[in-house]
Motif scaffolding. Structure first.
Motif: not given
Length: 153
Positions: A69-76
């Motif tokens: 689905v997506a990359e879970a970057s900080p604050g995402s």
């Protein structure tokens, strides 16, 4: 010892200077009748691997029902609209962490991703938050694009 402290302090201040600029909140699109919405969000800022405090910032890949689905970057914060029923959430980095959620029509689920510093707190890497907690923790935060599986498909 003083040199090491000065280095850590300088590095910390450099990260503060790289903090994202707050953006105006946007309204999420209306939820189609009969579907549920799953919000995914990451609250922790980690430096290092999925269990470390040094190195690069980890961006684990979040999967919904076996699809990235997506990359879970900080604050995402990102979301997917889903058919009612059970759904498998998996976050992959050095290892996989999974959670099964149950979506209800016309309601939201909140999946919280604590990554990087969680080994120090003993929390799970992936957990479901209540609507009150999840709603508050994502309030006013900008959304990132996600590639969601088609609802019902």
């Amino acid at each position: 010892m003083i040199t090491r402290f000065a280095f850590v302090l300088a590095a910390s201040l450099a990260f503060v200077g790289c903090a994202p600029v707050p953006q105006a909140p946007i309204a999420d699109p209306p939820l189609a009748s009969g579907l549920g919405r799953v919000y995914f969000y990451r609250t922790t800022f980690s430096i290092g691997s999925d269990s470390g405090l040094l190195g690069n910032v980890a961006k684990p890949v979040l999967m919904l029902d076996g699809r990235p689905v997506a990359e879970a970057s900080p604050g995402s914060v990102f979301f997917c609209d889903v058919a009612p029923g059970r759904h498998q959430v998996t976050v992959r980095a050095n290892q996989a962490y999974s959670l099964t959620i149950t979506s209800v029509p016309n309601q939201a689920n909140y999946v919280k991703l604590d990554w990087g510093v969680v080994g120090l707190t003993g929390q799970s890497h992936v957990s479901e938050a209540s609507a009150a907690v999840g709603g508050q923790e994502i309030e006013g935060r900008p959304r990132i694009a996600a590639t969601c599986p088609q609802a019902g498909g």
